[in-house]
Design a protein around this motif. Structure first.
Motif, PDB file in Angstrom:
ATOM      1  N   ILE A  85       1.113  -1.267  -0.105  1.00 44.44           N
ATOM      2  CA  ILE A  85       0.291   0.132   0.054  1.00 44.44           C
ATOM      3  C   ILE A  85       0.839   1.157   0.264  1.00 44.44           C
ATOM      4  O   ILE A  85       0.086   2.718  -0.422  1.00 44.44           O
ATOM      5  N   GLU A  86       2.299   1.363   0.395  1.00 43.22           N
ATOM      6  CA  GLU A  86       2.498   2.576   0.839  1.00 43.22           C
ATOM      7  C   GLU A  86       3.266   2.856  -0.707  1.00 43.22           C
ATOM      8  O   GLU A  86       3.983   4.104  -0.680  1.00 43.22           O
ATOM      9  N   LYS A  87       3.556   2.043  -1.887  1.00 41.41           N
ATOM     10  CA  LYS A  87       3.932   2.129  -2.529  1.00 41.41           C
ATOM     11  C   LYS A  87       2.281   2.057  -3.728  1.00 41.41           C
ATOM     12  O   LYS A  87       3.386   2.701  -4.828  1.00 41.41           O
ATOM     13  N   ILE A  88       1.807   2.722  -3.500  1.00 43.44           N
ATOM     14  CA  ILE A  88       0.822   3.923  -4.789  1.00 43.44           C
ATOM     15  C   ILE A  88       1.371   4.970  -4.996  1.00 43.44           C
ATOM     16  O   ILE A  88       0.633   5.317  -6.242  1.00 43.44           O
ATOM     17  N   ASP A  89       2.055   6.032  -4.416  1.00 43.51           N
ATOM     18  CA  ASP A  89       2.857   7.194  -4.769  1.00 43.51           C
ATOM     19  C   ASP A  89       3.349   6.631  -5.525  1.00 43.51           C
ATOM     20  O   ASP A  89       3.051   7.530  -6.806  1.00 43.51           O
ATOM     21  N   ASN A  90       4.338   5.534  -6.175  1.00 46.07           N
ATOM     22  CA  ASN A  90       4.930   5.682  -6.562  1.00 46.07           C
ATOM     23  C   ASN A  90       4.096   4.987  -8.428  1.00 46.07           C
ATOM     24  O   ASN A  90       4.361   5.038  -9.657  1.00 46.07           O
ATOM     25  N   LEU A  91       3.076   4.272  -7.635  1.00 45.58           N
ATOM     26  CA  LEU A  91       1.959   4.154  -9.635  1.00 45.58           C
ATOM     27  C   LEU A  91       1.498   5.335  -9.922  1.00 45.58           C
ATOM     28  O   LEU A  91       1.304   5.607 -10.938  1.00 45.58           O
ATOM     29  N   GLU A  92       1.919   6.575  -9.275  1.00 46.93           N
ATOM     30  CA  GLU A  92       1.607   7.487  -9.774  1.00 46.93           C
ATOM     31  C   GLU A  92       2.323   7.855 -11.131  1.00 46.93           C
ATOM     32  O   GLU A  92       2.031   8.248 -12.415  1.00 46.93           O
ATOM     33  N   SER A  93       3.690   8.407  -9.980  1.00 46.66           N
ATOM     34  CA  SER A  93       5.014   8.453 -11.334  1.00 46.66           C
ATOM     35  C   SER A  93       5.014   7.786 -12.445  1.00 46.66           C
ATOM     36  O   SER A  93       5.175   7.991 -13.816  1.00 46.66           O
ATOM     37  N   GLU A  94       4.218   6.365 -12.368  1.00 46.96           N
ATOM     38  CA  GLU A  94       4.451   5.144 -13.093  1.00 46.96           C
ATOM     39  C   GLU A  94       3.882   5.311 -14.260  1.00 46.96           C
ATOM     40  O   GLU A  94       3.872   5.224 -15.789  1.00 46.96           O
ATOM     41  N   LEU A  95       2.405   5.235 -14.259  1.00 48.03           N
ATOM     42  CA  LEU A  95       1.406   5.586 -15.063  1.00 48.03           C
ATOM     43  C   LEU A  95       1.671   7.121 -16.257  1.00 48.03           C
ATOM     44  O   LEU A  95       1.063   6.524 -16.743  1.00 48.03           O
ATOM     45  N   PHE A  96       2.272   7.715 -15.064  1.00 52.72           N
ATOM     46  CA  PHE A  96       2.233   9.460 -16.212  1.00 52.72           C
ATOM     47  C   PHE A  96       3.563   9.165 -17.262  1.00 52.72           C
ATOM     48  O   PHE A  96       3.360   9.543 -18.064  1.00 52.72           O
ATOM     49  N   ASN A  97       4.356   8.445 -16.351  1.00 53.96           N
ATOM     50  CA  ASN A  97       5.886   8.290 -17.609  1.00 53.96           C
ATOM     51  C   ASN A  97       5.386   7.036 -18.060  1.00 53.96           C
ATOM     52  O   ASN A  97       6.189   7.487 -19.453  1.00 53.96           O
ATOM     53  N   TYR A  98       4.273   5.992 -18.326  1.00 58.54           N
ATOM     54  CA  TYR A  98       4.488   5.672 -19.409  1.00 58.54           C
ATOM     55  C   TYR A  98       3.235   6.087 -20.264  1.00 58.54           C
ATOM     56  O   TYR A  98       3.781   5.930 -20.761  1.00 58.54           O
ATOM     57  N   PHE A  99       1.669   6.438 -19.706  1.00 58.21           N
ATOM     58  CA  PHE A  99       0.962   6.705 -20.771  1.00 58.21           C
ATOM     59  C   PHE A  99       1.223   8.609 -21.378  1.00 58.21           C
ATOM     60  O   PHE A  99       1.183   8.694 -21.973  1.00 58.21           O
ATOM     61  N   GLU A 144       0.310  12.891 -19.798  1.00 54.89           N
ATOM     62  CA  GLU A 144      -1.064  13.274 -20.125  1.00 54.89           C
ATOM     63  C   GLU A 144      -2.203  13.266 -20.608  1.00 54.89           C
ATOM     64  O   GLU A 144      -3.513  13.114 -20.662  1.00 54.89           O
ATOM     65  N   THR A 145      -1.975  12.883 -22.211  1.00 58.51           N
ATOM     66  CA  THR A 145      -3.029  12.822 -22.640  1.00 58.51           C
ATOM     67  C   THR A 145      -3.530  11.352 -23.144  1.00 58.51           C
ATOM     68  O   THR A 145      -4.939  12.062 -22.964  1.00 58.51           O
ATOM     69  N   GLU A 146      -2.835  10.573 -22.943  1.00 59.00           N
ATOM     70  CA  GLU A 146      -2.965   8.929 -22.895  1.00 59.00           C
ATOM     71  C   GLU A 146      -4.682   8.911 -21.890  1.00 59.00           C
ATOM     72  O   GLU A 146      -4.832   7.738 -21.532  1.00 59.00           O
ATOM     73  N   LEU A 147      -3.249   9.549 -20.440  1.00 54.33           N
ATOM     74  CA  LEU A 147      -3.957   9.117 -19.005  1.00 54.33           C
ATOM     75  C   LEU A 147      -5.393  10.227 -19.321  1.00 54.33           C
ATOM     76  O   LEU A 147      -6.586   9.370 -18.613  1.00 54.33           O
ATOM     77  N   LEU A 148      -5.894  10.875 -19.922  1.00 51.43           N
ATOM     78  CA  LEU A 148      -7.040  12.012 -20.291  1.00 51.43           C
ATOM     79  C   LEU A 148      -7.691  10.907 -21.030  1.00 51.43           C
ATOM     80  O   LEU A 148      -8.989  11.490 -20.949  1.00 51.43           O
ATOM     81  N   ASN A 149      -7.704   9.977 -21.919  1.00 50.81           N
ATOM     82  CA  ASN A 149      -8.226   9.783 -23.351  1.00 50.81           C
ATOM     83  C   ASN A 149      -8.678   7.296 -22.215  1.00 50.81           C
ATOM     84  O   ASN A 149      -8.361   7.318 -23.243  1.00 50.81           O
ATOM     85  N   SER A 150      -7.774   7.540 -21.080  1.00 53.18           N
ATOM     86  CA  SER A 150      -8.253   6.004 -20.627  1.00 53.18           C
ATOM     87  C   SER A 150      -8.998   5.958 -19.446  1.00 53.18           C
ATOM     88  O   SER A 150     -10.448   7.015 -18.830  1.00 53.18           O
ATOM     89  N   PHE A 151      -9.944   4.917 -19.225  1.00 58.61           N
ATOM     90  CA  PHE A 151     -11.565   4.400 -18.611  1.00 58.61           C
ATOM     91  C   PHE A 151     -10.941   4.000 -17.331  1.00 58.61           C
ATOM     92  O   PHE A 151     -10.720   2.249 -17.466  1.00 58.61           O
ATOM     93  N   PHE A 152     -11.091   4.033 -16.100  1.00 58.09           N
ATOM     94  CA  PHE A 152     -10.287   3.589 -15.026  1.00 58.09           C
ATOM     95  C   PHE A 152     -11.927   2.329 -14.202  1.00 58.09           C
ATOM     96  O   PHE A 152     -12.611   3.255 -14.505  1.00 58.09           O
ATOM     97  N   ILE A 153     -11.153   1.641 -13.984  1.00 64.16           N
ATOM     98  CA  ILE A 153     -12.268   0.596 -13.682  1.00 64.16           C
ATOM     99  C   ILE A 153     -11.647  -0.080 -12.395  1.00 64.16           C
ATOM    100  O   ILE A 153     -11.170  -0.328 -12.616  1.00 64.16           O
ATOM    101  N   THR A 154     -12.788   0.008 -11.819  1.00 69.51           N
ATOM    102  CA  THR A 154     -12.411  -1.444 -10.581  1.00 69.51           C
ATOM    103  C   THR A 154     -12.832  -2.178 -10.691  1.00 69.51           C
ATOM    104  O   THR A 154     -14.760  -3.064 -10.690  1.00 69.51           O
ATOM    105  N   TRP A 155     -12.212  -3.810 -10.736  1.00 72.72           N
ATOM    106  CA  TRP A 155     -13.227  -4.970 -11.147  1.00 72.72           C
ATOM    107  C   TRP A 155     -13.457  -5.147  -9.250  1.00 72.72           C
ATOM    108  O   TRP A 155     -13.302  -5.200  -8.569  1.00 72.72           O
TER     109      TRP A 155
END
Length: 498
Positions: free
Chosen positions: A95-109, A111-122
């Motif tokens: 759970i403490e690594k969730i802050d790292n996920l923010e930069s992982e997502l941004f570096n991978y996608f 800003e444009t691709e993130l704003l064109n993404s649909f997020f869902i939870t199973w």
């Protein structure tokens, strides 16, 4: 904490996490199909990103329903047995690594691709991982808000950057590119810690290839330190203020700039200044440079100039790289080492109501930008850590930069030899250009019809067009973009006639 696999009633695999089923104990496949049928985003997503820890039964149904989208999963458990593969995965096992996920997502996608993404939870994931799921959604809310801000900034400055490009390409006269060097590189920014380091830098300047970020140039010059390379990448109005001091010095100066940078026009014709053009990998600079036979260095766009300088240093040197004045933290006094061009400008407006003390206090508070810049260094530090160090004169930094080690100048002296540099070896032969304004403007005008170029400079407009499901709404957004492109074409046509 344990993951337990078993067979569902229909004999297909299912699993439990701490006795909570992550998939149906009767028919996991049917459960996934019904869940997917409930999804109805109000836009056309280019990516589906699902918080889904286990067997991924919904992925084939997501692919069927969103045939033009890529499917990604945020995993909450290590070493799972995936029944179906997605296009990419991001693991959050702590759970403490969730802050790292923010930069992982941004570096991978981005800003444009993130704003064109649909997020869902199973849904079962929320039952088994309620705290993690809630924190991830809070992080996503913040991340997408930041992406909107970045995209709005890019769009706001787009026309300014294009006009900067035209100014740059039609005025550039003397250029050079950089030779690879085994020497260590010292990158100077203007953080408060630079002040106490200036005497060391002056004493040791012949042993390093010194890169000065634009805001530190005046402080270095004022202490008789002449950098081997100055760098400026900002396209905004205030950025060129830092370069004004270059007009007052007669030393030979190499200035690395992107074509989008805001540069005082008279610098191009100044005999002692040679331009080192930078080409970002995400725009068309390299294409234009090659057609015009302009030598250039590859660069990576970054929110902070010091990040671009570090990436450049990694490319041009095989030696260690030392960061000085890259504090990225709050300050009780001046945020920047003095003298600083912006402080000179701002001090004129000081008065009894809004005093210098009040102004510096406000400037010295932590900001979202500082946090973003700092996180970039932290999240990329595993790439840099082995040969990148932050150096100061025993400054106590509030924040660490991940794996980048903080050292003092005494440590630096022990680590490096006392070999004296030969400045003549750093740069290739200077190329004197004769800019053909008509050819340059024609090249840029042709790019206005290129879809990828349009997306690069008008990302918000293009995003709204891509996301729109209603043909009338899509046409309206397209009409607004066409008007902007038409005005830009008219501006270039006027330049051609001058």
């Amino acid at each position: 904490m344990s993951l337990e696999y078993s067979k569902a009633k229909n004999e297909t695999p299912t699993c439990k996490w701490n006795n909570i089923y992550l998939h149906s104990s009767y028919n996991p496949d049917q459960e996934a199909k019904r869940f997917t049928e409930t999804l109805s985003p109000n836009f056309i997503p280019s990516n589906i990103i699902i918080i889904e820890p286990a067997l991924s039964y919904c992925i084939p149904y997501l692919r069927e329903k969103f045939s033009g989208s890529k499917i990604y999963a945020i995993r909450l458990i290590k070493d799972i047995k995936n029944e179906f593969k997605c296009d990419g995965e991001f693991l959050i096992s702590d759970i403490e690594k969730i802050d790292n996920l923010e930069s992982e997502l941004f570096n991978y996608f981005g800003e444009t691709e993130l704003l064109n993404s649909f997020f869902i939870t199973w849904p079962p994931a929320h039952n088994a991982f309620a705290e993690e799921d809630s924190r991830i959604w809070l992080m996503l809310k913040k991340l997408l808000k930041d992406c909107q801000s970045i995209l709005a900034t890019r769009q706001f400055f787009a026309e300014r950057w294009i006009k900067n490009q035209i100014n740059f390409l039609t005025r550039i006269e003397k250029t050079a590119s950089i030779n690879k060097t085994p020497l260590p590189v010292l990158i100077c920014a203007s953080g408060a810690s630079l002040n106490a380091s200036l005497s060391y830098i002056k004493k040791l300047q012949q042993r390093f290839f010194i890169i000065s970020c634009s805001s530190s140039i005046k402080a270095l010059f004022s202490n008789d330190i002449i950098p081997d390379l100055c760098i400026s990448t900002d396209g905004g109005f205030w950025a060129k203020k830092h370069l004004n001091c270059l007009t007052k010095y007669q030393n030979e100066i190499k200035l690395a700039v992107s074509s989008e940078s805001n540069i005082p026009s008279d610098l191009f014709s100044q005999n002692n200044i040679t331009i080192v053009p930078l080409a970002y990998c995400d725009n068309y600079d390299s294409t234009i440079y090659e057609q015009l036979k302009i030598p250039y260095e590859k660069a990576k766009r970054n929110g902070t100039i010091s990040g671009t300088a570090l990436e450049l240093a990694m490319n041009i040197s095989s030696g260690n790289i030392y960061l000085c004045g890259i504090d990225l933290e709050t300050s009780n006094g001046f945020v920047h080492t003095q003298p600083n061009e912006l402080e000179t400008e701002n001090s004129i407006k000081d008065n009894k109501i809004f005093s210098k003390d009040k102004r510096t206090f406000i400037q010295g508070r932590d900001s979202k930008q500082l946090s973003l810049y700092r996180n970039w260094f932290i999240n990329n530090s595993d790439r840099f850590g082995s040969r990148v160090f932050r150096v100061s004169c025993k400054h106590r930094f509030i924040n660490k930069l991940g794996q980048i080690k903080d050292i003092n100048f005494d440590d630096l002296i022990k680590m490096e030899s006392d070999k004296v540099k030969n400045t003549a070896d750093f740069f290739k032969k200077t190329v004197v250009l004769k800019s053909d304004k008509k050819t340059i403007l024609s090249l840029i005008k042709n790019l206005i019809n290129d879809d990828q170029w349009i997306k690069n400079y008008y990302p918000a407009d293009c995003l709204m067009i891509d996301r729109s499901q209603d043909t009338n709404v899509k046409a309206e957004y397209k009409k607004k973009l066409d008007i902007k492109l038409s005005k830009l074409t008219e501006y270039i046509s006027r330049q051609e006639k001058q």
